[in-house]
Structures are given as C-alpha cells and as structure tokens.
Design a protein around this motif. Structure first.
Motif, PDB file in Angstrom:
ATOM      1  N   GLU A 169     -20.992  35.163  18.747  1.00 20.31           N
ATOM      2  CA  GLU A 169     -21.933  35.274  17.630  1.00 20.31           C
ATOM      3  C   GLU A 169     -21.324  34.756  16.334  1.00 20.31           C
ATOM      4  N   VAL A 170     -20.169  35.291  15.983  1.00 18.34           N
ATOM      5  CA  VAL A 170     -19.573  34.910  14.703  1.00 18.34           C
ATOM      6  C   VAL A 170     -18.241  34.188  14.905  1.00 18.34           C
ATOM      7  N   LEU A 171     -18.070  33.568  16.085  1.00 13.45           N
ATOM      8  CA  LEU A 171     -16.876  32.745  16.339  1.00 13.45           C
ATOM      9  C   LEU A 171     -15.590  33.489  16.001  1.00 13.45           C
ATOM     10  N   GLU A 172     -15.482  34.710  16.519  1.00  9.04           N
ATOM     11  CA  GLU A 172     -14.314  35.565  16.312  1.00  9.04           C
ATOM     12  C   GLU A 172     -14.127  35.971  14.861  1.00  9.04           C
ATOM     13  N   GLY A 173     -15.168  35.808  14.052  1.00  9.73           N
ATOM     14  CA  GLY A 173     -15.206  36.361  12.694  1.00  9.73           C
ATOM     15  C   GLY A 173     -13.954  36.121  11.885  1.00  9.73           C
ATOM     16  N   PRO A 174     -13.208  37.182  11.545  1.00 16.85           N
ATOM     17  CA  PRO A 174     -12.043  37.013  10.662  1.00 16.85           C
ATOM     18  C   PRO A 174     -10.966  36.131  11.288  1.00 16.85           C
ATOM     19  N   LEU A 175     -10.910  36.050  12.614  1.00 15.79           N
ATOM     20  CA  LEU A 175      -9.855  35.267  13.267  1.00 15.79           C
ATOM     21  C   LEU A 175     -10.187  33.782  13.310  1.00 15.79           C
ATOM     22  N   LEU A 176     -11.403  33.445  12.876  1.00 17.95           N
ATOM     23  CA  LEU A 176     -11.897  32.071  13.062  1.00 17.95           C
ATOM     24  C   LEU A 176     -10.933  31.022  12.537  1.00 17.95           C
ATOM     25  N   GLU A 177     -10.442  31.218  11.320  1.00 18.74           N
ATOM     26  CA  GLU A 177      -9.643  30.165  10.687  1.00 18.74           C
ATOM     27  C   GLU A 177      -8.166  30.256  11.044  1.00 18.74           C
ATOM     28  N   TYR A 178      -7.777  31.290  11.784  1.00 25.05           N
ATOM     29  CA  TYR A 178      -6.356  31.446  12.088  1.00 25.05           C
ATOM     30  C   TYR A 178      -5.944  30.575  13.254  1.00 25.05           C
ATOM     31  N   SER A 179      -4.714  30.108  13.224  1.00 22.92           N
ATOM     32  CA  SER A 179      -4.194  29.371  14.360  1.00 22.92           C
ATOM     33  C   SER A 179      -2.686  29.551  14.370  1.00 22.92           C
ATOM     34  N   PRO A 201      -6.843  26.796   5.902  1.00 24.84           N
ATOM     35  CA  PRO A 201      -8.073  26.097   5.518  1.00 24.84           C
ATOM     36  C   PRO A 201      -8.145  25.848   4.016  1.00 24.84           C
ATOM     37  N   GLU A 202      -8.854  24.801   3.678  1.00 23.24           N
ATOM     38  CA  GLU A 202      -9.088  24.501   2.276  1.00 23.24           C
ATOM     39  C   GLU A 202      -9.939  25.606   1.658  1.00 23.24           C
ATOM     40  N   GLY A 203      -9.678  25.934   0.410  1.00 23.01           N
ATOM     41  CA  GLY A 203     -10.499  26.931  -0.262  1.00 23.01           C
ATOM     42  C   GLY A 203     -10.165  28.347   0.128  1.00 23.01           C
ATOM     43  N   SER A 204      -9.032  28.540   0.829  1.00 31.60           N
ATOM     44  CA  SER A 204      -8.662  29.908   1.183  1.00 31.60           C
ATOM     45  C   SER A 204      -7.607  30.390   0.196  1.00 31.60           C
ATOM     46  N   ASN A 205      -7.420  31.715   0.191  1.00 34.03           N
ATOM     47  CA  ASN A 205      -6.341  32.276  -0.604  1.00 34.03           C
ATOM     48  C   ASN A 205      -5.103  32.270   0.267  1.00 34.03           C
ATOM     49  N   GLY A 237     -12.084  32.167   3.470  1.00 33.29           N
ATOM     50  CA  GLY A 237     -13.094  31.359   2.798  1.00 33.29           C
ATOM     51  C   GLY A 237     -14.165  30.843   3.726  1.00 33.29           C
ATOM     52  N   SER A 238     -14.253  31.425   4.929  1.00 31.31           N
ATOM     53  CA  SER A 238     -15.267  30.969   5.863  1.00 31.31           C
ATOM     54  C   SER A 238     -16.428  31.962   5.885  1.00 31.31           C
ATOM     55  N   PRO A 239     -17.656  31.461   5.979  1.00 28.56           N
ATOM     56  CA  PRO A 239     -18.791  32.399   6.028  1.00 28.56           C
ATOM     57  C   PRO A 239     -18.728  33.319   7.238  1.00 28.56           C
TER      58      PRO A 239
END
Lengths: 142, 320, 166
Positions: B220-230, B65-69, B128-130
């Motif tokens: 609730e939090v769309l899998e939280g930390p895993l959200l941006e992973y693919s 994702p954009e804005g990630s480390n 970088g995702s809320p």
C-alpha cells in the motif's frame, strides 16, 4: 568466490515493474512468490515494496508510451549494481503488441537488460530459472 | 566505580544487549519466517537468512534522497539500535541474568520500547517522501492505540508484584522476577490472564507484524518510512526491529513466566520460551490473518486489548 | 478458529514445494512450449506465418528453397501455427527452458530450409514438400497412379496418356 559474494548470492531481493503489461506475467510473478508450489523465498529472495531495497528488478510489459518515463525513473531509483530481468515476450521483443502505436519497446532500446525469460506468460519454473540466471549475473557484478 | 561501568558496558554491548540480543533476535526472525513458510506449506528460507540479509545490506551503499533531512535520516537508525541495545540489557533472564539497577527501572524500559516507533516516524518524515509521511501518521495512530494495553498490563503486574513485596507498586523488573520465582509465575494466576492477553495482543503491533504491519505495508505505502532507506541504514533499522522483538518478548516472559532454572539451563529455557512466543504469537497471526486497515486496527486496540487491560488491572487491584 | 486447524494440518502435511531449481522439474506432456519445425513435412503453404499473432514466424523465398525462421522471443506459444498446419510440420514441444542472457537474445531462433521439389522425370520445379502433400492429400491413391504424384503437370499429362494407351 569471496565471502561477501557468497552472501550476496543468497540474498537477492526482487522488485517488480509493470511497464504496461496485460497482468499475465504479473500473475505468474505473484504465483512464483506466493504459492507454496514455487517458493522463491527458499532461494533467499524476497519481494520488496521499495525500489531502493531491490537487487534484481523484474520488468513485465511492452513499455507503453504512458508509462515509459515512469518506468525509466523507477529503474534509475534502484541502486547499482542491479540486474534487470525482462519477464515475458513483451519486454523482450514487443510480443503480440510489437509495432503497435502506443508501444515504445522493446525495452532494451532504453535500458540495459541482462536476462530474458521467454513465455507468454512464462511458467513459474521458467521465472525461477531466469532468477537463477540473474543471480549468477549479479554475483559476478559484485 | 569503573568496575560497575565496565559491567554495564558489557551488558549493553555484548550480553544480553548488543551482540547477543542481535544474534538472538535475528534467529527469532529467521524462525518466524520459517514457521510462517511451514504453515503455508512452503519450505521457507534457511534459519540464518536474516543474518545474510543484514550482511548484504551492510555491503551496499546508502542513498540519501534529495530534499531529506540528512542528519535525522542517517542518525535515526543508529538511535533505534542504541536504544534497543540498552533496553535488551534491562531484560532479566530468569535464573541467569539480573539487570543492574543502575540501568534504570521499568519506566525507563517502557520509554525505550517506544523509541523505535518514534525513530520510524522521524525517519519517515525526514525522508521527504509522501509515503514516509503516510507511514508516519499511521505509525503515530497505531502507537497511540497499542501503548494503552501495554501500560495497563504492565501496571497490573507491577501492582500485584508490589503487593507481594509490601510496596504500592514494583517498578524493578528484577524484583518482579524475584517475586514470581518465590510465589509462582503470574501466568498461573487467572486474575492476571486478561493482562496477559492484552500483552500478547500488543506484541504483533509493536513489532510491526501482520495483521498490524500497517505503517510498513509494502503493497500500500511501499514500506512507508523504510521506502527511502537503502544499504547499511536500512540494515540498522532491520537490526533495531530484530532487537525489539527480543526486548518485547523478553519483557513479556519476565512479566508473566520467568520459570527458568538457575545457571545456563535458565538461558536455554528462556530462549525456548522466546521461540514459542514467536511461533505461537507472531507467526501464527502472520500466516493466518491479512493486513487490517488503519482504522480497523486502531478501533480493535481501543476496544478489546484496552478492555482486557482495564479488566486485568481492576481484577489485579481488587484481588490485592 | 477453523484456520488454526488448517495451519496445523499444513505443518503436519509438510511442504508441497516442487524441487526445482534444486531438482528435476516436471512438465505436462501437453504443455505448449518451444516451437519445433519439421522441414521435411512442410508444404510451404505459409499458413503458420499468416495466423501467427505475434509475427514470430517468417518465410523467405530464395533460390535454394523456402527459408523458415521462428524467433522464440516473439512467440507467444499460442499454438495457432500447430493448429492450422495441414501436415503437422510445425508443433509445440513441452520444452520451456528458454530463459537466457541478453547476449543470446537474437540467437534464440530456429531456421530451416524447405527444399524445392523437382519433377522426377524432367527435373522441373514443382513447388515445396511434395512428399508431404502426397502423404497428406493422396492418402487412398491406387498403387498404379502413385508415381504420377511426383511429376510436373506436363510430365504427368504425358505419363497418364501413355498409361491409358497401354
């Protein structure tokens, strides 16, 4: 059919987008997933919470003006190759809401749809039938 | 001592860490999914479904994702898998495998067990995702809550084992297993039952299973930390969690019930024990209980398992 | 702890999942599925077009008759058309196998032509579906006057006066 294609066929992850649906189709989608009578998990399907994990996206609702941009953005987030399934008559044609003032649909004006599932709402078996068709389309895309 | 290094590498990469633990962890995961399905009167996926899922994820592409480390985002899953492979090599299998002392003692293992949780936090904040940030804070809270019972249970067992060995505390898992094979399994000692319960209650939270799957709650939090992973990165995170289930359940068996006979049968008995713990300890709770809120979960851990852990420690020490 | 009892009972009872898609699905006979239209029974009243909430039914009047079209992708399977149809020419079957590829989207429609009825004596146009109307409306008509039903008003007047004079 290659080995990877076989693998892909047996593990399609589903993601749901509600494009202003009345929730009828969403209830049927939840029914398809959750109640023991129609168990999509035995097809290897799994509802995922993040669009980035998804392979097959199920869209319900006639695409209202308010959610249009959000739906399109969410759809963009899903990695290719993806298969888009329109569930219910609303995303397909607008259904009873067709030509309504806040309706931006039908959905195929904005997104390439692959499979349509007729019904208002479709019964769970029809959704499973649609998912089976979507899996065929999906394995052809690999 | 190149021989020793080769043995260690084999232990970490092939058996019992690495490949073996991966395969076994994925089978346990499939067993768990199938058991839950059966408890809900469903058919459920085939046992090898987790393998298929992982293979599929490896065949997809990873999006950053954009804005990630980017560095942390992509390397965190690798760290988790590596830590868990080493940890799995440190788990003794009664009568079949005795971990080399060069790998480190139980303190190292306890640190390694927390690595996947830390990695999840790092991954969540690096994306970088809320939602990742919410997952981060939840993981942090629940980790602080469940580490207490774990440490108390482990220390109680280590002190009892140390008493038998004539030391203040036994920090080598191999020694703890050896003591139990001479004196009888600790699961038969009523003084250690509170510690056992504390350990059992720690398992679902550490593995991120219902009712404690709060940091990765998909609705609730769309899998939280895993959200941006693919793709492969997500696959590595799933692999790490499969490995973690072997480590955590294997550690529990080594601490309380290493009863397998010598030789290959020991491995079989160990695998059977792991399966029983998975079905009775994890699947049952998953099928029966809904997800807790984060405050409920933290309070629950600070209340009951913590109390049990303290009671277990006091009983163990008083009985020495 | 009663939930444990439930879970154990569930394991003992075994899965209750239906076989579909690996086996035959079961469908209730009264399931409201795909719309079926019988052109022979239609009277051309166009009530179904009027009551259809989704506008799925369309009639088109042409020289060769009344063209009926239903687009299933707009049909909500509500059953209004079948409920209001006086001759039950339109009804809902229990067929639900309508998931289709996008390429078939606009092909998922049914067309039919309701032919114009002709006066049996002079051949004049007397509207649609006369047989259906006769069956429905003139159910208890005496056999002597039955032949009047298929005549145009002029011929009918002539025929009945002739009949009276006999």
């Amino acid at each position: 059919m290659g080995f990877m294609q076989k693998v892909f066929r047996r593990s399609p992850w589903l993601y749901r987008i509600n494009a202003g649906s009345c929730n009828g189709c969403d209830v049927e989608l939840a029914t398809t997933a959750c109640i023991p009578r129609y168990d999509v998990e035995r097809l290897g399907c799994q509802y995922c919470g993040s669009p980035k994990h998804a392979d097959i996206v199920l869209i319900t609702g006639p695409l209202t003006a308010r959610v249009k941009d959000k739906v399109l953005r969410l759809w963009e987030e899903i990695p290719d190759p993806k298969v888009t399934v329109a569930v219910g008559i609303c995303p397909i044609s607008g259904g009873v809401f067709r030509d309504g003032l806040p309706i931006e649909g039908p959905l195929d004006r904005w997104l390439p749809i692959d499979v349509n599932v007729q019904g208002c709402p479709p019964r769970p078996q029809a959704i499973i039938e649609g998912i089976a068709k979507a899996i065929e389309v999906w394995s052809d895309r690999q | 001592m190149p021989d020793n290094i080769l043995t260690l590498l084999f232990a970490v990469l092939v058996f019992p860490g690495g490949l073996f633990a991966l395969a076994f962890g994925l089978i346990l995961r499939g067993l768990d999914r199938r058991a839950v399905a059966r408890m809900q009167r469903r058919v459920g996926p085939p046992l090898i479904q987790p393998f298929i899922d992982i293979l599929k994820l490896m065949g997809k592409r990873t999006m950053v994702p954009e804005g990630s480390n980017t560095f942390v985002f992509l390397w965190a899953p690798v760290v988790a898998v590596a830590a868990m492979a080493v940890a799995a090599a440190m788990i003794p299998i009664a009568g079949f495998y005795r971990p080399s002392a060069d790998l480190g003692d139980m303190l190292v293992l306890l640190y390694l067990v927390t690595v996947p949780a830390v990695v999840l936090m790092l991954a969540g904040s690096a994306s970088g995702s809320p939602f990742g940030a919410i997952g981060f804070s939840r993981e942090m809270a629940i980790m602080l809550a469940y580490e207490g019972p774990l440490l108390l249970a482990v220390v109680a067992v280590a002190m009892v084992a140390g008493h038998h060995l004539g030391q203040p505390i036994a920090l080598s898992l191999a020694d703890i297993v050896a003591v139990q094979r001479q004196q009888g399994a600790f699961i038969l000692d009523p003084m250690l039952w509170p510690a056992l319960l504390a350990y059992l209650s720690f398992i679902p939270a550490n593995l991120g299973f219902s009712p404690f799957d709060i940091p990765e709650a998909e609705s609730e939090v769309l899998e939280g930390p895993l959200l941006e992973y693919s793709g492969p990165a997500l696959g590595l995170l799933k692999l790490a969690s499969a490995l973690k289930s072997v480590v955590v359940i294997g550690l529990g068996i080594a601490l309380f019930c290493p009863i397998g006979p010598s030789g290959g049968a020991g491995l079989l008995v160990w695998a059977l024990q792991c399966a029983v713990v998975t079905v009775c300890g994890v699947s049952l709770a998953k099928a029966a209980l809904g997800r807790m809120r984060i405050d409920q979960a933290v309070l629950f851990y600070l209340k009951w398992p913590e109390l049990l852990g303290i009671a277990g420690l006091v009983l163990a020490v008083a009985n020495l | 702890m009663s939930f444990l009892k439930v879970l154990v009972k569930n394991i003992v009872a075994g899965p209750s999942t239906v076989a579909y898609p690996f086996g035959e699905p079961e469908t209730p006979a009264a399931y409201r599925g795909r719309v079926a239209f019988d052109a022979g029974a239609c009277t051309g009243c166009r009530m179904c077009e009027y009551v259809c909430p989704a506008g799925a039914i369309r009639f088109d009047e042409r020289d060769d008759g009344l063209h009926f079209a239903v687009w299933h992708n707009s049909c909500a399977n509500c059953g209004h058309c079948a409920h209001y149809c006086p001759t039950k020419a339109i009804r809902l079957t229990n067929d639900w196998h309508m998931a289709h590829l996008q390429s078939e989207k606009y092909a998922l429609a049914d067309h039919a032509v309701v032919p114009r009825a002709r006066c049996t004596r002079c051949g004049a146009d007397i509207g649609y579906g006369t047989d259906a109307i006769v069956r429905h409306a003139y159910r208890g008509v005496a056999r002597q006057t039955e032949h009047l039903a298929r005549l145009c008003p002029d011929c009918r007047r002539a025929a009945s006066i002739k009949g009276a004079s006999l």
